[in-house]
Every structure is written in C-alpha cells, then in structure tokens.
Design an enzyme around this catalytic site. Sequence first.
Site, PDB file in Angstrom:
ATOM      1  N   TRP A 102       0.838  -1.208   0.000  1.00 21.43           N
ATOM      2  CA  TRP A 102       0.000   0.000   0.000  1.00 21.43           C
ATOM      3  C   TRP A 102       0.864   1.246   0.000  1.00 21.43           C
ATOM      4  O   TRP A 102       0.606   2.196  -0.738  1.00 21.43           O
ATOM      5  CB  TRP A 102      -0.969  -0.004   1.177  1.00 21.43           C
ATOM      6  CG  TRP A 102      -1.950  -1.128   1.122  1.00 21.43           C
ATOM      7  CD1 TRP A 102      -2.104  -2.126   2.043  1.00 21.43           C
ATOM      8  CD2 TRP A 102      -2.908  -1.399   0.076  1.00 21.43           C
ATOM      9  NE1 TRP A 102      -3.091  -2.987   1.637  1.00 21.43           N
ATOM     10  CE2 TRP A 102      -3.607  -2.579   0.447  1.00 21.43           C
ATOM     11  CE3 TRP A 102      -3.241  -0.763  -1.114  1.00 21.43           C
ATOM     12  CZ2 TRP A 102      -4.614  -3.130  -0.346  1.00 21.43           C
ATOM     13  CZ3 TRP A 102      -4.244  -1.317  -1.904  1.00 21.43           C
ATOM     14  CH2 TRP A 102      -4.922  -2.480  -1.516  1.00 21.43           C
ATOM     15  N   ASP A 172      -1.539   6.718   6.250  1.00 20.31           N
ATOM     16  CA  ASP A 172      -2.604   5.795   5.873  1.00 20.31           C
ATOM     17  C   ASP A 172      -2.885   4.933   7.101  1.00 20.31           C
ATOM     18  O   ASP A 172      -2.020   4.183   7.564  1.00 20.31           O
ATOM     19  CB  ASP A 172      -2.106   4.929   4.702  1.00 20.31           C
ATOM     20  CG  ASP A 172      -3.124   3.892   4.232  1.00 20.31           C
ATOM     21  OD1 ASP A 172      -4.158   3.711   4.901  1.00 20.31           O
ATOM     22  OD2 ASP A 172      -2.863   3.264   3.178  1.00 20.31           O
ATOM     23  N   LYS A 196     -12.058  -1.985   6.966  1.00 17.14           N
ATOM     24  CA  LYS A 196     -11.244  -2.813   7.843  1.00 17.14           C
ATOM     25  C   LYS A 196     -11.770  -2.759   9.285  1.00 17.14           C
ATOM     26  O   LYS A 196     -11.875  -3.768   9.939  1.00 17.14           O
ATOM     27  CB  LYS A 196      -9.778  -2.374   7.825  1.00 17.14           C
ATOM     28  CG  LYS A 196      -9.211  -2.096   6.428  1.00 17.14           C
ATOM     29  CD  LYS A 196      -8.907  -3.351   5.644  1.00 17.14           C
ATOM     30  CE  LYS A 196      -8.704  -3.101   4.157  1.00 17.14           C
ATOM     31  NZ  LYS A 196      -7.526  -2.341   3.789  1.00 17.14           N
TER      32      LYS A 196
END
Length: 360
Positions: A102, A172, A196
Amino acid sequence: MSRVYNFSAGPSMLPEEVLKTAADEMLEYGTTGQSVMEMSHRSKEYDAIIKQAEADLRDIMKIPDNYEVLFLQGGASTQFAMIPLNLMNKNHKADYIITGQWANKAYKEASRYGDARAVASSADKTFSYIPKTTASDFDEDADYVHICLNNTIYGTKYHELPDVGGIPLVADISSCILSEPIDVNKFAVLYGGAQKNVAPAGVTIVIIRKDLIGNAMDFTPTMLNYKTHSENASMFNTPPCYSIYIAGLVFKWIKKMGGLEEMKKYNEKKAKVLYDFLDSSKLFKGTVVPEDRSLMNVPFVTGNDELDTRFVAEAKANGFVNIKGHRSVGGMRASIYNAMPIEGVEKLVEFMKKFEEENA
Ligand SMILES: *Cc1c(COP(=O)(O)O)cnc(C)c1O
C-alpha cells in the site's frame, strides 16, 4: 444460523450488535417510514445521522477543531492521488517510507504529480519490519512525509512515529483506525478506507488539518480537491450514505466499549493470545520481527506450503474463514480487528494446537 469467525483483512467483521441494530432499522429508521438506504441525503433525518457520526468520531479520536473530518468515496486508493494533488504544492517534493504494497502504491501514484522520493524501505526482507529512519533522512524541503501506519498485508505497525523534523506527516491508517488512541495533532492528514475497522466498504475517512486545504494543483479534478468537500461538509455530491450510517453505529459501539483506551487493551489482549502461541509453537511461526508486530493483522506460516494449504482448508471447515495469507507472503494471516471477539482468537489458537499435534 451459525456465524463464522471471519479473519478477512477487509472487508471484515462488524460488531454483531451493530448488525442487529442495522437489521432492526432496515425497513424503518426511527419513524421515517423508510430505510437509511432509501433516504435523501439532503433530508433532515440524514443530516442528523452524518452530523452525529462526525461528532462521535471527533469525540472518540479527540480530533481538535483545527482539523476537518471528511467522509469521501474512492477508498484509501483514491487518497494516494488526493494527497499529492492537494499537498505537493510548495516544493513539489514528498518523501515516502515503503513498508509494503500500500505504501508503495501511494508512492508510485505521488510520483505522477511531483518529485516523490522513497526514503527507506523494508522490501529486502518481504516487509517484515519497519525500517528505522532519523530526521536527517528526510528532505527538509519535502511538502510532506507519507507513512502507512499499519501494514495490512505484512502485519507490521509503527509503534513509535518516525521523527520527521517539522515536515507535515501524512498517514494511511486504513487497517488500524480506531484500534487504539492516536494523537491527531502529530499528523497533517490521516486517512483510511472504512472496510477494515469501521463500516462496510464505500466510505473513506479523511482527517486533515484545515490550513492544508485550499492549495490543490490547478488541474486537480473538483472531486479530488479537499476544498470541495470541506466547503460542503462532505455533501458536495451524494455521500456513501449507508456506510456512513453504519460507521456511526460503530462509533457508538466503540463508545460503549469504553473508547479507544479500552479498545487498545482489548486488542492487545487478543493479539497476545495469538502471538504467545506462535512464539511457543513448534509448527507455526509469525513472520514479523516482534518489536514491529501489528495488533490487527497477524501473518504466520508453517514453513511447508502443503501444510499451509491444508491448514487453511481445515480452518475453513471449522468456521475460521478467510485466513489464507496474502499471495505475496504466503501462509496464513489472521486479521483480528476491533469486531473480532477474543473467543474467536482463543478458539483459533485451540484449533491450531490441535492441528499442530496432528501434524507433528
Ligand atoms: C485496504 C488498504 C488500502 C486500500 O484501500 P481501498 O479502500 O480498497 O482503496 C490502502 N491502505 C491500506 C493500509 C489498506 O489496508
């Protein structure tokens, strides 16, 4: 009905209590005669839902008044572009730490808009650790430094923030948001997809210091400009109404659980059950260096691909689903987000012990 223990990295488990409330309110929200799914986002009922969600999130995370809270669409992946478009605006430089896929995607996207620099990386050891950096590693002209706080795929986490001097820090937090307290003041921007730890997929939460809004690059699409959304209280266009409603229910659930301090204690207790077993097991072992282990995503392997495959299949047959590791790491990964009850982890460990005995 028999619900499984879902160890998926995302979308992932939601608190059962939240799902029950949503079910109760499915046909009629309050006395509105309609579902939240069917409601106009401009109605006074929906306005109350989104405002309450923001107020509860601000309360839980102790978000200071000089930060904007935005409910956007496009997932965390859209933020990979929005961050540089809006923030890479002084020296057109930004520093990225590459702690996994990511982080790397965020870095690559930023490279399209300016001079993005990979300052450190843990790619040499399959991202099984957090690379050490000091303030002097960063370019003092960088418009920001970007990190991924919890690396969902590899199971690492920053337990201490990197010292970036005075450079704005962007993080993030897709896979660790609301798992423990976080000092918002230390960040310029925090962002995360909801699927999530917060809600079903569809809403992306952005927490941004207000003074950073309003300097987007000229060609920034209207929808990718933070100013568009901050000026319209996340209602420039139709927001992901239902996901925001569920997020609001999750915020209330977290409050009932005692807030983020309590969530942290609970998550530490849960993770310890699994890590303690991995550290004592003769068959299974964790893939991450102990000091950088995540509380949310726990990758582990047997060292034998065939055994891994059998474990995943037998686990599934016993109600422990989505425990296969990411294809880049192999083996298994148990994602144990806020909504995973401790019994789920305890039962998984019992099952692993049995598997270990049978395959010794
Ligand atoms: C899942 C995830 C993403 C991607 O999120 P999308 O909402 O699917 O774009 C980005 N970063 C991290 C850390 C993630 O866990």
